[in-house]
Design a protein around this motif. Structure first.
Motif, short mmCIF file in Angstrom:
data_model
loop_
_atom_site.label_atom_id
_atom_site.label_comp_id
_atom_site.label_asym_id
_atom_site.label_seq_id
_atom_site.Cartn_x
_atom_site.Cartn_y
_atom_site.Cartn_z
N LEU A 187 0.83 -1.20 0.00
CA LEU A 187 0.00 0.00 0.00
C LEU A 187 0.86 1.25 0.00
N PHE A 188 1.88 1.29 0.85
CA PHE A 188 2.78 2.44 0.88
C PHE A 188 3.45 2.63 -0.48
N THR A 189 3.87 1.54 -1.10
CA THR A 189 4.55 1.65 -2.39
C THR A 189 3.61 2.20 -3.46
N MET A 190 2.36 1.74 -3.47
CA MET A 190 1.39 2.27 -4.44
C MET A 190 1.17 3.76 -4.25
N MET A 191 1.08 4.21 -3.00
CA MET A 191 0.87 5.62 -2.74
C MET A 191 2.12 6.44 -3.05
N HIS A 192 3.30 5.87 -2.81
CA HIS A 192 4.53 6.57 -3.18
C HIS A 192 4.59 6.77 -4.70
N MET A 193 4.21 5.74 -5.44
CA MET A 193 4.20 5.84 -6.90
C MET A 193 3.19 6.88 -7.37
N LEU A 194 2.08 6.98 -6.67
CA LEU A 194 1.03 7.92 -7.06
C LEU A 194 1.39 9.36 -6.74
N MET A 195 2.02 9.61 -5.60
CA MET A 195 2.16 10.98 -5.08
C MET A 195 3.57 11.55 -5.14
N TYR A 196 4.57 10.71 -5.25
CA TYR A 196 5.94 11.23 -5.21
C TYR A 196 6.33 11.82 -6.56
#
Length: 256
Positions: free
Chosen positions: A199-208
């Motif tokens: 989940l953290f990785t998906m959000m990092h990909m989305l927002m970073y």
């Protein structure tokens, strides 16, 4: 919800997301997104494809490029992170994406490479114009240079460098000298959280976008559960999913 624990084997194999034959999710894949279960590689594969599509739609060109994670052999071979076998596997993985990696790197754009180390998801982010490799992980690494994520980033950079140089692209040699940076986020801890790392990785990909960011939902465990449902809806309702109407129709029947 569109998943459940008490379905027959036939129902669990039912497809809910189909982007192409390399990126599809079944009903059995969906529960792996739950915070206490642990993500499967297929979800990240689809998420990378969706990120590429959203990037193209927003900018009319691919400012960022997201690799897939179709490499189940990682789970076995990462035990040999310094070995020749591992380097060979990394090479095979990257060959799949070279056609876009070359153009992305030459134009100075940004390159995401998610991966799975024994159930621990994280991501490396190459910024060719800045000459940096950002390590995006929910876990803090006190000795970054000795961490597996740093070793993996170095091997990926080295493999890309060798490939670009073999094609006569001088700029490729610079990749082995990129500075490795561990990006810090408020939700990081020194202990790994394997079930939620995806989940953290998906959000990092989305927002970073190359700069640290904060997100209140990622800070709180209860909010992260709601994020799971939002990401699930995004995967199913994406315009590149060829079967969303079938899924939505079944949900509507259930609600009635």
């Amino acid at each position: 919800m569109v998943w459940g624990a008490h379905f027959s084997a036939g129902m669990l194999s039912e497809q809910l997301v189909y982007y192409n034959r390399h990126a599809a999710l079944t009903r059995a894949n969906m529960p792996t997104m739950l915070p206490d279960v642990g993500l499967c590689d297929a979800v990240i594969e689809c998420w990378s494809m969706l990120m590429n599509r959203l990037e193209t739609d927003e900018y009319d060109f691919q400012r960022m490029s997201f690799f897939g994670i179709g490499h189940m052999a990682f789970n076995v071979l990462l035990h040999y992170v310094n070995g020749i076998t591992f380097i060979a596997i990394v090479t095979v993985i990257l060959i799949i994406c070279y056609f876009k990696a070359v153009s992305v790197l030459l134009q100075g754009y940004l390159l995401f490479v998610p991966f799975n180390i024994e159930g621990h998801f994280a991501c490396v982010y190459f910024k060719s114009k800045a000459g940096t490799v950002d390590l995006l992980d929910h876990q803090l690494h006190p000795d970054l240079n000795k961490s597996k994520i740093c070793k993996l980033a170095s091997l990926i950079g080295s493999t890309l460098s060798d490939y670009l140089e073999s094609k006569g692209i001088d700029r490729g040699s610079e990749m082995v000298m990129f500075e490795h940076r561990q990006i810090k986020f408020p939700w990081q801890s020194s202990s790994p959280n394997l079930p939620e790392s995806g989940l953290f990785t998906m959000m990092h990909m989305l927002m970073y976008d190359g700069n640290p960011f904060d997100n209140e939902d990622l800070r709180r465990k209860i909010s992260r559960r709601y994020l799971v449902f939002q990401l699930t809806a995004a995967l199913i309702l994406a315009d590149i999913n060829t079967i969303p109407d079938e899924v939505v129709g079944k949900v509507n029947q259930f609600l009635v």
